[in-house]
Design a protein around this motif. Structure first.
Motif, short mmCIF file in Angstrom:
data_model
loop_
_atom_site.label_atom_id
_atom_site.label_comp_id
_atom_site.label_asym_id
_atom_site.label_seq_id
_atom_site.Cartn_x
_atom_site.Cartn_y
_atom_site.Cartn_z
N VAL A 144 -3.38 -0.43 7.41
CA VAL A 144 -2.83 -0.85 6.12
C VAL A 144 -3.48 -2.15 5.67
O VAL A 144 -3.84 -2.32 4.49
N GLU A 153 -2.54 5.60 -2.24
CA GLU A 153 -3.84 4.98 -1.98
C GLU A 153 -4.47 5.46 -0.69
O GLU A 153 -5.69 5.48 -0.54
N VAL A 160 0.85 -1.20 0.00
CA VAL A 160 0.00 0.00 0.00
C VAL A 160 0.88 1.25 0.00
O VAL A 160 1.76 1.40 0.85
N GLU A 182 -5.56 -2.80 2.28
CA GLU A 182 -5.08 -3.80 1.33
C GLU A 182 -6.11 -4.90 1.09
O GLU A 182 -6.34 -5.33 -0.04
#
Lengths: 337, 337, 337, 337
Positions: free
Chosen positions: C294, C67, C2, C298
């Motif tokens: 994260v 992202e 990420v 993801e």
């Protein structure tokens, strides 16, 4: 920035690789070697940014960019590779024990002296926050002159019997750390050792010529008395405690826990078991011993645990073995002729 | 030597009888009375060397040899007998609460003032070794000015519902001790009370018009903030803890245990549950409150817990009841007009 | 892997940068921005491998490779940047509080719902090993139904008065974490809040319109009672404890310490003070909240602490402020119309 | 009701007198004797209701109403008076040690066997709540088979040198309790003893032919290993701890304290020192050993600590002395020919 290589990429080699790459900004892990390195390990090493991955450790020794090596291979190769590395002009961090044979350790010592290079031995416990705290208080004089030192050291489970057979026995494999801790905490050398032991956990240990339960008493040169108790299996987890009792008081350290949670029910008041595994308990210590090694190399200052410390702990271990066998106290001077 | 009589020979009367006859050398327990005294109790009282055993307590009040009486009868008789005893010239130790009605307590106070006799109220916790220790440290100034006082007070089990019905409710029966402790530890009066509560343990408590779980916050006249949490049932035993937090530090006290044993197994690290019952936990406190009462009588010095302390704790309890009912903070000045 | 950007590179931004770059293998910190970024910070960011270092955060929002963003800027910018980031299609981790104004938080909530993007709020304590342990035991049912929840939360020292002035007050700056913990541990919403407070430490805090010492009681929708005590200055260090008492027992958690050392001398038995600083105490929690964020990005799974949690804690804080001002208990329904 | 006499009315005689008269309802202390009894002691004995106060102990032995005697005179008279008392038909409670000479102890043992009377030895620690708790857990099997037993036993200060000279030395005066505890906890006999010691506290102890600091290791017949550490001076108070480590876990017991108070300031977290004096620490044990002795006499059941226990502890002590002198492990079979 210090360029390093790791020789032997097993469990402890990986621990040091993690420390060097994640926590030590002035270290660069350039190479690792292991004759049995597999696909997974290569991938893992690469993910940490290691450039060179070898089967043959001599390639590390031949690399002029490498300033220092970590010897994490099997015990029987420690002294040989140590000498080769020193001769190749590398600073050395060597896992304990340097060797099970005193003469071989002495050869390493000679080479260290000749080389003027740094040589650190992996007595990680000296770097543990708890053992540091006890050492600091002893040194501060707060508890006066040490009279009695007690170390409790119990593993969570018996190691594989195949390992027991080549380990050199409980005193050289496990108690060796405790012998070093007694020297560290007292600042004194050991004069005499007496050991009693038994096989109370696993008969296979006895068949392998070893014991699994032991108490070792030590007379120190400065008059302090010390005692270590060992077990290969504490079902409640890794048990690592110490106490120094002196003329002005005492200091003790206990285990570490995952949390401080205490549960009170009709069954009792229950807190957590100590951390089960030595890697959990001593993770911070592994990082800090590496930090100090890298610093010693970079700044040219003395290493915190030297080759002589490695020799002394083995001597005490051999004396303990002899004591157990001959059922009498053994003076260190009987061993180190 | 002080000659004493005990009025009411139930559980707490017997506790005091034990203290007076076994542990207090300058006390002589001459008489006990109880309208419902049975054969067993008579035998028991005689074994302690009690000379006179009556059904009618006025015989104790009429005895000119008796200097002091302990009022251990049911709560609804406390104020009446207190006044009679004072008028008969006897020093009085009265179990808490003096009464559930403020006017009646005030009548007792007036009588105490007129009589110049000693009048002590049974707030035994002030004599407990742990609460003494916390008070001593607070008074020593070691933790500076108190900012926050916390009291945890949880019984091991819900009392019989018949008792709950006549107890005056949790605040006057149970929390009354905690209110007294806040006054004792702070050395300040309470200004305002706010209580929240619920019936989470036993619906029968709710049907009896009471609650079994409560948190009470207190604003003190000196600016200190306090909080008490209560439960009628801590399954792990009698839970009696306190903490005073101040400008220079904090002091906390915990529970007492039958032993210091700690058992480590693969299930966890287990220590004992706290002493289950208030008589176990506070036995030493019961002895010491009696010692100090007898000493106050003999030496003519001030009692450690007076009638005014008895009044103040009831006032706070009534404020807490009103707060719970009216769902708002209540100033003590609203109660004590 | 990420790709992330950090907006606001102050103390907490750097903490997250360390976590992302050292401990989270599936995260790549590509960019950081701060309008006041200096030479030292740029060097520091580069040493961690950050590619882009901006003064203007919109450059991060414009970068299609990014992202997810971490909003670590000053509180008054949180809601604005959150909405912009969501509109730019970025997942958001936002430090607490989302805003001091409820309407603005609700705008963020609406944007989150529209966007279907992840939005996590920085209640780091939920990830602390001790708070995790207490939550696990509560959830396991070992202590039965929760009856009483107690949270002690005391800072080691008063923050700078300039900070106090813009902080929103103790309830929105400091107690907000404790409000969240009560919700987390109970699994219930708060129904009513009552707060008492005082300025006992620093008169300057009072002049700034705030208090430095407080006790807050909470009635929960499920009937549980809760209490929080706060101080801006515990001289012995950062004091973070909690207890949940229930029908089948209790669980409590205490502070963390640098070592387990206990020193016994003629002065007493002395152990270490708790870790002094929130970054020391909660370092592991900061890493783990980042890991879970994260992972949520993801794997597309739910975030552990959402925007609604951010709203709820602020609502309780505003209720507490109102309670203190109006000196009466405040129902949450009075605030959240 | 058992009629008793106390022979020797020094410190320990008075302790037992208190127990018998205050706490043991089925005991009547009729007589005490002491060749050096003074006015104060006579007054004190009378205040407890003792009828006869003699200088000559044979008057107690000649009194047909006396069923049992407590021998609390100086050690060198224990065996002689024991035998006389048994021949006079009295049950005997004898303070430890029965004698410093093994042959004399054996004569007592023979007399006990002939007489069929009760003979209890004053190993009070077996009755201590903590040692009882550890024994109970060991017996319950909760920690499996014992592997390692550890006893820490440290006095708060060096006794008067005149006492040291006649005490028989540290092993027979002080460690004798610990030897008994190892037998008690293990349920096994000792096979071999090894002792190291030093004079680290007071050179006068060394001049008196004794040591003040010692570590003693023990091999038990059942294979368990044990270790005791002793000091004549722990500045922080009387230190009495023990641990049994076994195949399924461990149990440890610690010291007792006056209160549970814990004070947190900027200097650290401070709790109380252990109870300083053996009479404080073991008061409950002294009462309970007396209760069990009186019960054994009254009900004709076995005493909890017999003459053989008294012999065994002395044998181990003599072995420890020999080990220290000859610097080698000593088998019990070398001593007890």
């Amino acid at each position: 920035m210090v360029n390093l290589g790791i020789i032997g990429f097993g469990r402890i080699g990986k621990v040091h690789a993690e420390s060097l790459t994640k926590y030590i900004s002035n270290a660069s892990l350039k190479s690792v070697s292991d004759p049995f390195i597999g696909e997974e390990d290569i991938k893992y090493a690469k993910s940490m940014g290691v450039k060179n991955i070898y089967k043959d450790y001599t390639k590390i020794l031949d690399d002029p960019e490498i300033e220092a090596v970590l010897i994490c291979s099997s015990t029987d190769t420690h002294s040989k590779i140590s000498i080769e590395a020193l001769r190749a002009g590398k600073h050395v961090f060597c896992e304990k024990p340097i060797d099970l044979n005193i003469d071989k350790i002495k050869e390493v010592l000679e080479e260290v002296e000749k080389s003027k290079l740094k040589f650190q031995v992996g007595f990680n416990r000296r770097f543990d926050h708890n053992f540091r705290a006890i050492k600091d208080v002893v040194q501060s004089g707060k508890i006066g002159d040490p009279h009695i030192i007690k170390v409790t050291s119990r593993d969570p489970e018996v190691p594989p019997i195949e390992y027991v057979k080549v380990s050199g026995g409980i005193f050289l494999d496990m108690t060796i750390h405790d012998f070093d801790i007694v020297r560290y905490l007292s600042g004194s050398e050991i004069e005499e050792v007496y050991a009693i032991g038994n096989t109370l956990i696993d008969p296979a240990v006895g068949k392998a010529g070893d014991i699994d339960t032991a108490i070792i008493t030590l007379k120190l040169e400065n008059g302090t008395l010390a005692v270590i108790d060992n077990s290969r299996e504490a079902v409640y987890g890794y048990d690592q405690r110490a106490e120094v009792f002196g003329s002005e008081g005492a200091i003790s350290i206990g285990n570490d826990f995952n949390s401080t949670a205490v549960v009170s029910t009709s069954d009792g008041i229950v807190s957590e078991k100590p951390l089960y595994f030595f890697l959990e308990r001593y993770m911070q210590a592994y990082v800090d011993e590496m930090k100090e090694f890298v610093q010693a190399v970079e700044e040219g200052i003395e290493v915190p645990v030297g080759a002589m410390d490695g020799l002394k702990a083995v001597l005490i271990g051999i004396a303990a073995k002899k004591s157990l066998k001959e059922r009498r106290p053994i003076k260190l001077s009987e061993i180190n002729l």
